[in-house]
Design a protein around this motif. Structure first.
Motif, PDB file in Angstrom:
ATOM      1  N   GLU A   8      71.428  39.846 134.439  1.00 22.52           N
ATOM      2  CA  GLU A   8      71.654  38.600 133.522  1.00 22.52           C
ATOM      3  C   GLU A   8      73.757  37.838 132.959  1.00 22.52           C
ATOM      4  O   GLU A   8      73.531  37.169 132.620  1.00 22.52           O
ATOM      5  CB  GLU A   8      71.325  39.028 132.196  1.00 22.52           C
ATOM      6  N   THR A   9      73.738  37.867 134.486  1.00 20.18           N
ATOM      7  CA  THR A   9      74.740  37.253 135.098  1.00 20.18           C
ATOM      8  C   THR A   9      74.997  36.602 136.253  1.00 20.18           C
ATOM      9  O   THR A   9      74.409  36.949 136.969  1.00 20.18           O
ATOM     10  CB  THR A   9      75.870  38.083 135.189  1.00 20.18           C
ATOM     11  N   GLY A  38      68.361  34.857 132.093  1.00 21.77           N
ATOM     12  CA  GLY A  38      69.295  34.100 131.768  1.00 21.77           C
ATOM     13  C   GLY A  38      69.881  33.942 133.029  1.00 21.77           C
ATOM     14  O   GLY A  38      69.127  32.861 133.958  1.00 21.77           O
ATOM     15  N   GLU A  39      71.147  33.661 133.448  1.00 23.05           N
ATOM     16  CA  GLU A  39      72.179  32.776 133.924  1.00 23.05           C
ATOM     17  C   GLU A  39      71.749  33.763 134.974  1.00 23.05           C
ATOM     18  O   GLU A  39      72.040  33.303 136.261  1.00 23.05           O
ATOM     19  CB  GLU A  39      73.496  33.471 133.361  1.00 23.05           C
ATOM     20  N   CYS A  70      62.294  36.180 135.801  1.00 21.03           N
ATOM     21  CA  CYS A  70      61.447  35.493 134.396  1.00 21.03           C
ATOM     22  C   CYS A  70      61.699  34.477 134.164  1.00 21.03           C
ATOM     23  O   CYS A  70      62.333  33.288 134.198  1.00 21.03           O
ATOM     24  CB  CYS A  70      62.952  35.654 132.932  1.00 21.03           C
ATOM     25  N   CYS A  73      63.076  31.724 131.821  1.00 19.43           N
ATOM     26  CA  CYS A  73      64.525  31.385 132.266  1.00 19.43           C
ATOM     27  C   CYS A  73      64.784  30.647 133.679  1.00 19.43           C
ATOM     28  O   CYS A  73      65.935  29.742 133.388  1.00 19.43           O
ATOM     29  CB  CYS A  73      65.342  32.904 132.538  1.00 19.43           C
ATOM     30  N   ARG A  77      65.888  26.249 133.190  1.00 21.95           N
ATOM     31  CA  ARG A  77      66.679  25.797 133.642  1.00 21.95           C
ATOM     32  C   ARG A  77      66.298  24.516 135.105  1.00 21.95           C
ATOM     33  O   ARG A  77      67.543  23.972 135.800  1.00 21.95           O
ATOM     34  CB  ARG A  77      67.566  26.675 134.599  1.00 21.95           C
TER      35      ARG A  77
END
Length: 106
Positions: A8-9, A38-39, A70, A73, A77
């Protein structure tokens, strides 16, 4: 063992270590799947001299690793689907967790 990793980072050292864990697990005969969330869907864009995340990601893939990403996600972006990180769903994430003997989040 079947290892599921939720990444997630986009923090370079953490992402780099996540792929190192996945590579070593494959080398020890385990099956590994990584779900980018996420990121984490931005890991391909990490450029750091000390922690080459892209290199580790491709080493992981070259050794038989699987990466899912994902879709929500990625779309939030304004990114596109790629061969390394095909668009997946939360159902795919849940299926990976069900598949895995152990799941870790980085």
């Amino acid at each position: 063992m079947k290892l599921g990793i939720i990444l997630e980072t986009k923090e370079h050292e953490k992402a780099w270590n996540g792929f190192r864990l996945a590579i070593k697990s494959l080398e020890l005969g385990n099956e590994v799947k990584i779900f980018l969330m996420g990121e984490g869907v931005e890991v391909e864009d990490i450029h750091d001299e000390k922690h080459n995340v892209s290199e580790k990601m491709h080493e992981y893939l070259d050794n038989g690793g699987v990466i899912l990403a994902c879709g929500t996600c990625i779309e939030s972006r304004h990114r596109e689907d790629t061969t390394e990180c095909p668009i997946s769903t939360m159902v795919d994430c849940v299926n990976m967790i069900d598949w895995a003997d152990k799941t870790v989040t980085i």
